[in-house]
Design a protein around this motif. Structure first.
Motif, PDB file in Angstrom:
ATOM      1  N   ASN A  12       0.838  -1.204   0.000  1.00  0.00           N
ATOM      2  CA  ASN A  12       0.000   0.000   0.000  1.00  0.00           C
ATOM      3  C   ASN A  12       0.871   1.252   0.000  1.00  0.00           C
ATOM      4  OD1 ASN A  12      -2.362  -1.500   0.211  1.00  0.00           O
ATOM      5  ND2 ASN A  12      -2.111  -1.703   2.419  1.00  0.00           N
ATOM      6  N   ARG A  20      -9.210   9.457  -3.434  1.00  0.00           N
ATOM      7  CA  ARG A  20      -9.925   8.354  -2.795  1.00  0.00           C
ATOM      8  C   ARG A  20     -11.157   7.937  -3.586  1.00  0.00           C
ATOM      9  NH1 ARG A  20      -6.490   5.751   0.401  1.00  0.00           N
ATOM     10  NH2 ARG A  20      -5.309   7.214   1.674  1.00  0.00           N
ATOM     11  N   ARG A  23     -10.517   4.804  -5.468  1.00  0.00           N
ATOM     12  CA  ARG A  23     -10.059   3.633  -4.749  1.00  0.00           C
ATOM     13  C   ARG A  23     -11.220   2.722  -4.364  1.00  0.00           C
ATOM     14  NH1 ARG A  23      -5.171   4.373  -2.489  1.00  0.00           N
ATOM     15  NH2 ARG A  23      -5.199   2.095  -2.330  1.00  0.00           N
ATOM     16  N   TRP A 292     -11.777   3.671 -11.152  1.00  0.00           N
ATOM     17  CA  TRP A 292     -10.713   4.155 -12.036  1.00  0.00           C
ATOM     18  C   TRP A 292     -10.941   3.687 -13.458  1.00  0.00           C
ATOM     19  CZ3 TRP A 292      -7.440   1.447 -15.139  1.00  0.00           C
ATOM     20  CH2 TRP A 292      -7.291   0.080 -14.893  1.00  0.00           C
ATOM     21  N   GLU A 402      -5.987  -4.782  -5.158  1.00  0.00           N
ATOM     22  CA  GLU A 402      -6.939  -3.734  -5.526  1.00  0.00           C
ATOM     23  C   GLU A 402      -6.949  -3.496  -7.031  1.00  0.00           C
ATOM     24  OE1 GLU A 402      -7.916   1.002  -4.685  1.00  0.00           O
ATOM     25  OE2 GLU A 402      -6.250   0.021  -3.649  1.00  0.00           O
ATOM     26  N   THR A 403      -5.768  -3.489  -7.625  1.00  0.00           N
ATOM     27  CA  THR A 403      -5.649  -3.196  -9.059  1.00  0.00           C
ATOM     28  C   THR A 403      -4.833  -4.285  -9.730  1.00  0.00           C
ATOM     29  OG1 THR A 403      -5.646  -0.836  -8.562  1.00  0.00           O
ATOM     30  CG2 THR A 403      -4.919  -1.483 -10.759  1.00  0.00           C
ATOM     31  N   LEU A 418      -3.536   6.159  -8.899  1.00  0.00           N
ATOM     32  CA  LEU A 418      -3.777   4.809  -8.395  1.00  0.00           C
ATOM     33  C   LEU A 418      -2.594   4.327  -7.566  1.00  0.00           C
ATOM     34  CD1 LEU A 418      -5.190   3.122 -11.630  1.00  0.00           C
ATOM     35  CD2 LEU A 418      -6.501   3.968  -9.674  1.00  0.00           C
ATOM     36  N   ASP A 419      -2.821   3.270  -6.832  1.00  0.00           N
ATOM     37  CA  ASP A 419      -1.749   2.620  -6.077  1.00  0.00           C
ATOM     38  C   ASP A 419      -1.642   1.189  -6.593  1.00  0.00           C
ATOM     39  OD1 ASP A 419       0.004   1.505  -4.347  1.00  0.00           O
ATOM     40  OD2 ASP A 419      -1.185   1.825  -2.535  1.00  0.00           O
ATOM     41  N   SER A 422      -1.094  -1.648  -4.050  1.00  0.00           N
ATOM     42  CA  SER A 422      -2.063  -1.870  -2.986  1.00  0.00           C
ATOM     43  C   SER A 422      -2.443  -3.341  -2.900  1.00  0.00           C
ATOM     44  CB  SER A 422      -3.315  -1.033  -3.237  1.00  0.00           C
ATOM     45  OG  SER A 422      -4.285  -1.284  -2.248  1.00  0.00           O
TER      46      SER A 422
END
Length: 990
Positions: A12, A20, A23, A292, A402-403, A418-419, A422
């Protein structure tokens, strides 16, 4: 196109508060369990969760029931600053690990985790061996072992090195054991040049798109057919299956080592799509689209709110097939043994297919109508892989990210919000449990030879394979006697099969093979034939027995016999191959098997089958005869070809014999052309009656080619026959067929036929003189033909300079090649003529076309735009060609997304739609996407679904252009008003 990642990884990172909105929060384990929807009374049981593991992508259970789990924590990078497209990531820190998980209290849940090894780079596969493990971790494949009992690997040996660390989607993966005691790996598409550091004397092995297997003791490696993405699975009988993002189930039908025996065999592909391609396999997800993704296209075009339309029936198509697994356990109902499980990672679901035998391969269909076997409302659920467990169920590896989108395919402005790391510290394993299932106590396999041999007949594949591995690891000769008894007495076919292969790993005697060759089950006989190969040359009785199986009632046995007989240069093998050909010519896979074995016998077999009027009177027989004639034409001396032509033309032709004459002549001629020979010169060296017969054949072909009553296929074949004559004879016949009154297919084939001649100036002048009469599709073909050789390029550039041919007719990929051409004269000329012709930067084009999104387009006018500009490469419904992505997949896209994809086709190019350029040893250049690849040939496909299969021996250089087959600059052909019409047509079916 969305390029969706099969794997994933990483920690993360802090994201600004304003981001946010893009997310998606994770779910705690209890919440995640509630988010599942599972059919048929099955349930997902959580058996391991962070912090016991993270990022699981592969696993294997050992003889004590412990799970060895591979963690790919370094996806997609460990240094964000080096995130660049098509750049090798050799400097990234290796964060991958292997953990060993154990159930200490017998409740079916893994509750203790030990770090076995770390510092692994992009690890994606594991195979247990001799107390340790082979682990695939690009750029290496290593062997790890704990020798001091502390639970940590203190031995790390590099088995192979040199796998390219380029695309994290395309790394080697999924090490699995084969029946033959070798470890099989999916090689994906990064390729590499492999060396064995502990054996520096061994020759380096280079590959681009292939799978491989290796001997766990000697570390000898062999490239095998395959080369898909993330997945590798066997069924109970040793058939191997892989998956390729949008192709959820592919059967590896043709072994590479057999195809390689005949370098003159142009096989399009060794793989069969058991399930239909993913572009038309609907998925029924229950998770919402990630914010996203919703924002992706609107950010690109600068528009405001964007909502991805969702069909009431389904929400997309298979785009991220991963971990294909044929169920082989013992805990599910019997009907599940023919089912295939696939993780659809982007859709947060598990898809099922039911396989059915179809000759030597399989077909499959979806099982769950208008639903999926497992879905989750949790966007973080990423089912990347499955493992057969000791308890007879499938265990699901959930990378929990997450992605998962590949970073190369995400625009920088979106990626910055984006992360992509994560979830690096999270991961889950689930048991896919059937109704009423109660987890058994942890397994501990028997240690004696008798106990292990008994397990070879167990209904659970994990027990059979683990027992076989342990017996062969130990070289336990005490197992030989009970193995022979199992082979001869067991009523379990799979027990007999494993007994046969386990004996092969210990002491296999001829009597064992003779017994297995007579087994009542075809699958056992098939493997017995394979195991005879090293002995056939020296063992007459075995050879005689294999010859009798050329008439086996089961096609899978005859299939293996067809391959095995190619190991011998014996006239009796040729006779048996001819018998198989007569029986199985209608099956293209059987034809390929026979042809792979024909090189020592090709001319004799051709003579035999030419004389069989009944065989050659049917289309399958003619197809095989033509392929066989091609092999002869490509491999035999000119005198032998002339001799065969004389035999073929010896008698006055009857109407029944005409198709045979044309077919054999065409096969011989096209084969001879592949070895740079002139078929016309071969004919000229033949006796006068043969020359006269050939001339009549060409004249008849010219009549067929012009006849509108004949089928298009028959006319195309006639045109190809004309092209075997000398240029002076063929030129007027082919020139006539360029007239616009003939169908496109006829004209296109005539252009291709002219392109086979080396009369460069005359041919180029002929094609250019008719330029004003060509349709847009024909102009593409003419330009491709003129760009194929240097002498023709000069003529084309002169026509561009003169204004005869618009510079825009040369697509950007070809233009770039010309501007950097190796011949300085052509390069300078191209820069002078084409240098000023530039494509508008994509950002400018997108900005200029923003108003299109507010226009009301006319779908009827848009349909005509589609037929004129798009149908040459795309299919929508029953119209168009399957070259690029099927446009049925646009049902889940927005107008903004479509506009971006049309105007900027190179932003997101799926690997299977990247254009390649092949430079041949005669100077010709061919381009297209790779439609198929085997050890002996490459098949390129371009607009209008024009395909060309090129022998590898003729290729000097093969390279990716890195671009889509669809060129940039379509705005030069479609103005904003017309673009609005096109979008209206494409989206009207939503």
């Amino acid at each position: 196109m969305w390029i969706v990642l099969l794997l994933a990884g990483i920690t993360n990172m802090a994201v600004a508060d304003e981001d946010r909105s893009l997310r998606v929060p994770h779910k705690d384990p209890a919440e995640a369990l509630k988010a599942f929807h599972v059919r048929d009374g099955f349930r997902m049981e959580l058996i391991a969760v962070e912090p016991l593991l993270a990022d699981p992508v592969a696993a294997a259970y050992d003889a004590d029931g412990r799970a060895w789990v591979v963690e790919m924590s370094d996806y997609p990078y460990t240094d964000k600053s080096t995130d660049a497209k098509n750049v090798e990531r050799t400097g990234d820190a290796p964060l991958g690990k292997v953990r060993v998980l154990k159930d200490t209290d017998g409740d079916g849940v893994l509750d203790r985790s030990t770090l076995f090894a770390d510092g692994l780079s992009w690890p994606t596969g594991i195979a247990l061996f001799d107390g340790g493990a082979f682990v695939a971790g690009t750029p290496d494949l290593v062997y790890l072992k704990d020798t001091n009992g502390d639970g940590r690997a203190d031995v790390r040996r590099t088995v192979f090195t040199g796998f390219r660390k380029l695309n994290v989607q395309a790394v080697i993966n999924n090490l699995i054991w084969g029946l033959d005691g070798k470890v099989y790996a999916a090689g994906a598409t990064n390729g590499g040049t492999l060396t064995t550091p502990e054996h520096p004397d061994r020759k380096a092995v280079s590959f681009s798109r292939a799978d491989f297997r290796f001997d766990p003791r000697t570390w000898e490696i062999e490239l095998i057919s395959g080369g898909a993405r993330f997945g590798n699975s066997f069924d109970d009988w040793g058939n191997r299956f892989i998956c390729n993002i949008r192709s959820p189930v592919q059967h590896v039908v043709l072994p590479a080592r057999y195809l390689a025996r005949n370098p003159y065999l142009p096989v399009v592909s060794a793989l069969h799509d058991v399930a239909i391609a993913g572009d038309t396999v609907e998925v029924y997800r229950t998770s919402p689209p990630e914010p996203w993704r919703v924002m992706h296209a609107s950010r690109l075009v600068g528009e405001g709110d964007l909502r991805i339309p969702r069909s009431e029936k389904h929400q997309g198509y298979v785009t991220s097939a991963a971990g294909v697994t044929v169920y082989r356990g013992s805990a599910y109902p019997e009907a599940f043994r023919h089912q295939v499980f696939i993780g659809e990672v982007a859709g947060n679901l598990i898809h099922r297919q039911l396989m059915s035998p179809d000759g030597v391969t399989f077909t499959s269909r979806r099982i769950d109508e208008h639903s999926e076997f497992v879905t989750s409302d949790d966007n973080w659920f990423r089912p990347v892989n499955f493992v057969h467990a000791p308890d007879g169920t499938l265990h699901v590896l959930d990378m929990y990210r997450e992605t998962i989108e590949h970073p190369w395919s995400i625009p920088d402005d979106i990626k910055a919000r984006l992360d992509l790391q994560s979830g690096r510290d999270r991961g889950r394993m689930y048991r896919l449990a059937p109704p009423g299932f109660k987890a058994p106590k942890p397994v501990k396999l028997g240690r004696t030879a008798d106990e292990l041999v008994a397990l070879l007949a167990d209904p659970n594949a994990w027990h059979r394979e683990t027992a076989q591995r342990l017996i062969c690891e130990r070289r336990d000769t005490d197992a030989v006697k009970p193995l022979r008894q199992l082979l001869r007495k067991s009523d379990q076919p799979l027990g007999r099969l494993h007994a046969l292969w386990t004996l092969a790993g210990l002491i296999l005697e001829r009597d064992d093979l003779l017994v297995a060759l007579k087994d009542k089950v075809a699958g056992v006989r098939r493997h017995a034939v394979l195991l005879t190969e090293p002995r056939l040359g020296d063992d007459r009785e075995l050879f005689e027995r294999v010859l009798t199986l050329a008439d086996d009632p089961d096609v899978v046995v005859r299939f293996q016999v067809a391959f095995t007989l190619g190991e011998l240069d014996d006239p009796r093998a040729a006779a048996a191959l001819t018998a198989i050909a007569r029986r199985d010519a209608a099956d293209p896979w059987m034809r390929a098997a026979v042809l792979s074995s024909t090189l020592p016998h090709a001319d004799a077999m051709l003579v035999e089958l030419m004389s069989d009027a009944e065989f050659s009177d049917h289309e399958p027989g003619l197809d095989l005869v033509r392929d066989l004639a091609f092999v002869v034409g490509a491999s035999a001396k000119a005198s032998k070809i002339a001799e065969l032509l004389t035999l073929l033309y010896r008698e006055s032709p009857t109407r029944r014999a005409e198709p045979l004459r044309a077919t054999v002549t065409l096969g011989l001629g096209e084969g001879a052309r592949r070895k740079k020979g002139s078929f016309a010169e071969i004919v000229a060296s033949a006796p006068a009656p043969t020359r006269a017969a050939f001339a009549r054949l060409v004249a008849d072909a010219a009549r067929y080619a012009r006849d509108p009553v004949e089928s298009i296929a028959a006319r195309q074949e006639a045109i190809r026959l004309i092209s075997l004559a000398d240029f002076a004879t063929a030129q007027p016949m082919l020139a006539e067929l360029l007239d616009p009154r003939y169908q496109y297919e006829v004209q296109q084939t005539a252009v291709a036929a002219l392109g086979t001649y080396r009369n460069e100036a005359e041919m180029a002048d002929l094609l250019l003189a008719r330029w004003p009469t060509y349709t847009p599709s024909m102009r593409v073909e003419v330009v491709e033909t003129l760009l194929a050789r240097p002498e023709r390029i000069t003529k084309l550039l002169a026509a561009v300079a003169a204004g005869t041919v618009p510079a825009s007719q040369i697509n950007p990929t070809r233009r770039a090649m010309l501007l950097d051409y190796k011949d300085a004269r052509i390069r300078d000329e191209a820069r002078n003529i084409l240098g000023a012709e530039r494509v508008t930067p994509r950002a400018e084009a997108i900005a200029a076309y923003r108003p299109v999104l507010t226009m009301n387009g006319d779908a009827l006018r848009g349909e005509q735009v589609f037929l004129r500009e798009c149908s040459v490469c795309h299919r929508l419904g029953q119209r168009g060609h399957d070259v690029g992505p099927n446009l049925a997949t646009i049902l889940h896209r927005s107008p903004e997304q479509l506009l971006m994809n049309i105007l900027d086709p190179n932003r997101e190019v799926a690997p299977n739609f990247v254009q390649y350029s092949a430079v041949l040893d005669d100077g010709r250049v061919a381009t297209g996407i790779i439609a198929g690849e085997t050890p002996t040939s490459i098949t390129l496909k371009r607009a209008e679904n024009v395909q060309e299969t090129i022998l590898r021996k003729d290729i000097e250089q093969l390279a990716s252009t890195g671009t889509s087959l669809m060129p940039e600059g379509i705005e030069k052909k479609i103005d904003p008003r017309t673009m609005a019409d096109l979008l209206a047509f494409l989206l009207k079916s939503k």
